[in-house]
Design an enzyme around this catalytic site. Structure first.
Site, PDB file in Angstrom:
ATOM      1  N   THR A 178     -14.953 -26.418  -9.329  1.00 19.19           N
ATOM      2  CA  THR A 178     -13.974 -25.558  -8.673  1.00 19.19           C
ATOM      3  C   THR A 178     -12.764 -26.359  -8.199  1.00 19.19           C
ATOM      4  OG1 THR A 178     -15.794 -24.209  -7.946  1.00 19.19           O
ATOM      5  CG2 THR A 178     -13.880 -24.191  -6.515  1.00 19.19           C
ATOM      6  N   THR A 229     -16.913 -27.142  -3.068  1.00 18.59           N
ATOM      7  CA  THR A 229     -17.103 -27.104  -4.520  1.00 18.59           C
ATOM      8  C   THR A 229     -18.531 -27.528  -4.848  1.00 18.59           C
ATOM      9  OG1 THR A 229     -16.550 -28.269  -6.566  1.00 18.59           O
ATOM     10  CG2 THR A 229     -15.963 -29.388  -4.537  1.00 18.59           C
TER      11      THR A 229
HETATM   12  N1  GLY Z   1     -18.718 -23.403  -6.685  1.00 17.59           N
HETATM   13  C1  GLY Z   1     -18.384 -22.575  -7.768  1.00 17.59           C
HETATM   14  C2  GLY Z   1     -19.418 -21.656  -8.148  1.00 17.59           C
HETATM   15  O1  GLY Z   1     -20.605 -21.989  -8.097  1.00 17.59           O
HETATM   16  O2  GLY Z   1     -19.111 -20.554  -8.532  1.00 17.59           O
END
Ligand code: GLY
Length: 318
Positions: A178, A229
């Site tokens: 992310t 993230t």
């Molecule tokens: N951290 C991003 C997701 O798992 O969607």
């Protein structure tokens, strides 16, 4: 208050071949976002711009270059929050729009709601002059390759992304990446933003942590701002962003220690890995990841400070 911009380009088991592209993208995002802060614009403008920069860059899992779901389709999540009035805009399952973070900001500023999703989110974007791209335009060759590899692992019985155990920790570390940003402006206003394509091979309709306040994103001028993230199922069950801010506000833990302690505890208890960037209200920075790598960087006193491997820090002039 001296303005500061802090960004991440995702935590995960990032292959060496993708390191330099990510570092270049982090520097560009910092320069793009910090220009606005230097011009006296708000932290909200800066975090939006920094994330937009990474949404355009296929080195990152957001906008163009997003991970694909198991049907080979991009479904994106994003959220943005400002810390003065605690206003926020969140959206999920958005398709065919280059800049989900800007749509999230419109949700915050142009509706009485905080979170919208799916086809209605796309319709909402269109009514605010975001032009939908031709179907499939956000799909990259890298993302297709990652999905093929995921399906090969799945065929071998290694698809365990939704309930990780110690045995399949490796598969969990390959996920995420992310993008996110946190900033404080001259007025001491804090903002945070996060945008993602989620995780490769996810079920259609799966929603991660990134659009959920207190998990992927949070900003409160009284405490600080966070963007996280990593493995979404883990982060949302742990409320990672909120836990970091609680350590700062309730236990007076310094920001770096709080970011480290909460992220480490999450991985110890739930196995899934991740990372977080945090700014406290004094403008101190916290950066930590329990994954193998996380691209990160910040601008402070006209210096770019950035890295991706544990224990490694680069510095250069803005
Ligand atoms: N951290 C991003 C997701 O798992 O969607």
């Amino acid at each position: 208050m001296k303005p500061i911009l802090l960004v991440h380009g995702g935590a995960g088991d990032i292959p060496a071949s993708r390191v330099s592209g990510k570092l270049d993208g982090i520097k560009k995002s910092l320069r793009d976002g910090f220009k606005l802060l230097n011009n006296g614009q708000s932290s909200l403008d800066a975090v939006e711009e920094a994330v937009r920069s990474m949404e355009l860059d296929d080195n990152f899992n957001a906008g163009y270059g997003s991970c694909l779901n198991s049907d080979g389709i991009v479904e994106m999540d994003a959220s943005i929050m400002e810390g003065k009035y605690l206003k926020a805009g969140c959206l999920t399952l958005l398709q065919d729009i280059m800049h989900p973070i800007s749509v999230a900001r419109k949700v915050m500023e142009k509706t009485n709601h905080t979170f919208i999703g799916g086809e209605s989110a796309l319709k909402f974007a269109e009514t605010h002059n975001f032009k939908p791209l031709t179907k499939g335009s956000l799909v990259t060759e890298n993302a297709k390759l990652a999905l093929d590899e995921f399906k090969e692992r799945q065929a071998k019985g290694l698809d365990t992304i939704f309930s990780p155990t110690e045995l399949d920790k490796k598969s969990v570390e390959e996920l995420g990446e992310t993008v996110g940003a946190v900033a404080i402006d001259v007025d001491g206003n804090i903002a945070a933003a996060t945008s993602t394509g989620g995780i490769t091979g996810k079920m259609p309709g799966r929603i991660g942590d990134s659009p959920i306040l207190g998990c992927g994103t949070y900003a409160d001028n009284e405490i600080g701002g966070v963007s996280t993230t990593g493995h979404g199922e883990t982060i949302m069950r742990f409320n990672l962003a909120q836990r970091i801010l609680q350590l700062i506000s309730l236990k007076q833990v310094p920001v770096q220690q709080a970011t480290e302690d909460a992220t480490r505890e999450m991985t110890q208890r739930l196995i899934g890995t991740g990372g977080a960037i945090t700014l406290d209200k004094q403008g101190e920075v916290g950066i930590y990841f329990s994954s193998e790598r996380m691209a990160w960087g910040y601008v402070k006193d006209n210096k770019l400070i950035y890295g991706i491997n544990k224990g490694e820090i680069y510095r250069e002039d803005l």
